[in-house]
Design a protein around this motif. Structure first.
Motif, PDB file in Angstrom:
ATOM      1  N   GLU A  57       0.687  -1.039   0.108  1.00  0.00           N
ATOM      2  CA  GLU A  57       0.207   0.025   0.325  1.00  0.00           C
ATOM      3  C   GLU A  57       0.868   1.152  -0.443  1.00  0.00           C
ATOM      4  N   LEU A  58       1.559   0.857  -0.655  1.00  0.00           N
ATOM      5  CA  LEU A  58       2.577   2.113  -0.375  1.00  0.00           C
ATOM      6  C   LEU A  58       2.226   3.576  -1.727  1.00  0.00           C
ATOM      7  N   THR A  59       2.369   4.616  -1.349  1.00  0.00           N
ATOM      8  CA  THR A  59       1.658   6.307  -1.826  1.00  0.00           C
ATOM      9  C   THR A  59       1.999   5.814  -3.303  1.00  0.00           C
ATOM     10  N   PRO A  60       1.734   7.113  -3.584  1.00  0.00           N
ATOM     11  CA  PRO A  60       1.955   7.187  -5.343  1.00  0.00           C
ATOM     12  C   PRO A  60       3.840   8.308  -5.425  1.00  0.00           C
ATOM     13  N   ASP A  61       3.576   9.107  -3.820  1.00  0.00           N
ATOM     14  CA  ASP A  61       5.526   9.559  -4.226  1.00  0.00           C
ATOM     15  C   ASP A  61       6.470   8.383  -3.640  1.00  0.00           C
ATOM     16  N   GLU A  62       5.981   7.975  -2.720  1.00  0.00           N
ATOM     17  CA  GLU A  62       6.655   6.025  -2.272  1.00  0.00           C
ATOM     18  C   GLU A  62       7.069   5.328  -3.954  1.00  0.00           C
ATOM     19  N   VAL A  63       5.873   4.995  -4.120  1.00  0.00           N
ATOM     20  CA  VAL A  63       6.783   4.787  -5.595  1.00  0.00           C
ATOM     21  C   VAL A  63       7.433   5.338  -6.129  1.00  0.00           C
ATOM     22  N   GLU A  64       7.205   6.292  -6.485  1.00  0.00           N
ATOM     23  CA  GLU A  64       8.119   7.435  -7.640  1.00  0.00           C
ATOM     24  C   GLU A  64       9.874   7.806  -7.155  1.00  0.00           C
ATOM     25  N   SER A  65       9.571   7.786  -5.883  1.00  0.00           N
ATOM     26  CA  SER A  65      10.601   7.644  -4.555  1.00  0.00           C
ATOM     27  C   SER A  65      11.418   6.855  -4.945  1.00  0.00           C
ATOM     28  N   ILE A  66      11.194   5.549  -5.113  1.00  0.00           N
ATOM     29  CA  ILE A  66      11.741   4.329  -5.414  1.00  0.00           C
ATOM     30  C   ILE A  66      11.990   4.100  -6.816  1.00  0.00           C
ATOM     31  N   GLY A  67      11.142   4.360  -7.325  1.00  0.00           N
ATOM     32  CA  GLY A  67      11.973   3.871  -8.826  1.00  0.00           C
ATOM     33  C   GLY A  67      12.666   5.239  -9.481  1.00  0.00           C
ATOM     34  N   THR A  68      12.523   6.515  -8.583  1.00  0.00           N
ATOM     35  CA  THR A  68      13.872   7.612  -8.875  1.00  0.00           C
ATOM     36  C   THR A  68      15.346   6.601  -8.667  1.00  0.00           C
ATOM     37  N   ALA A  69      15.447   6.382  -7.496  1.00  0.00           N
ATOM     38  CA  ALA A  69      16.097   5.282  -6.664  1.00  0.00           C
ATOM     39  C   ALA A  69      17.076   4.605  -7.191  1.00  0.00           C
TER      40      ALA A  69
END
Length: 118
Positions: A57-69
């Motif tokens: 249940e990750l937030t869109p911001d968490e998904v984006e941050s992890i993808g960027t990293a």
């Protein structure tokens, strides 16, 4: 004290929640998808990432941050370098450490050859 579901890998009844907050069924699913993700070649990991993010249940911001990293830390191979050569600035943006190392090598080679940077 932790339940057997947490310590033993979610082996309890399918509907019972454990200390992770996940049902045994969700825990076993997340466990298997995570194993598949870790075993998969890099090119296939993106398709396994979505179910992991959904179960957690990750937030869109968490998904984006992890993808960027993940993208920034992606190993740089010769195949990737050939892809990036169509845009000379792409390597500097996607793999700054590799770009810096290549630039330093090029500067050193120019110095040895008696050439100056353009």
């Amino acid at each position: 004290k932790q339940s057997a579901d947490v310590v033993g890998g979610g082996g309890g009844s399918g509907g019972r929640a454990d200390l992770t907050g996940l049902s045994g069924e969700k825990y076993r699913y997340l466990r298997q998808v995570t194993i598949n993700f870790l075993e998969a070649p890099e090119g296939r990991q993106h398709e396994l990432w979505a179910p992991i993010a959904a179960v957690l249940e990750l937030t869109p911001d968490e998904v984006e941050s992890i993808g960027t990293a993940r993208h920034a830390h992606r190993p740089c191979s010769l195949a990737l370098l050939s892809e990036l050569m169509s845009d000379p600035t792409a390597l500097a943006h996607t793999h700054p450490h590799t770009h810096a190392a290549l630039a330093a090598t090029a500067d050193g080679a120019r110095a040895v050859a008696g050439l100056t940077a353009a």
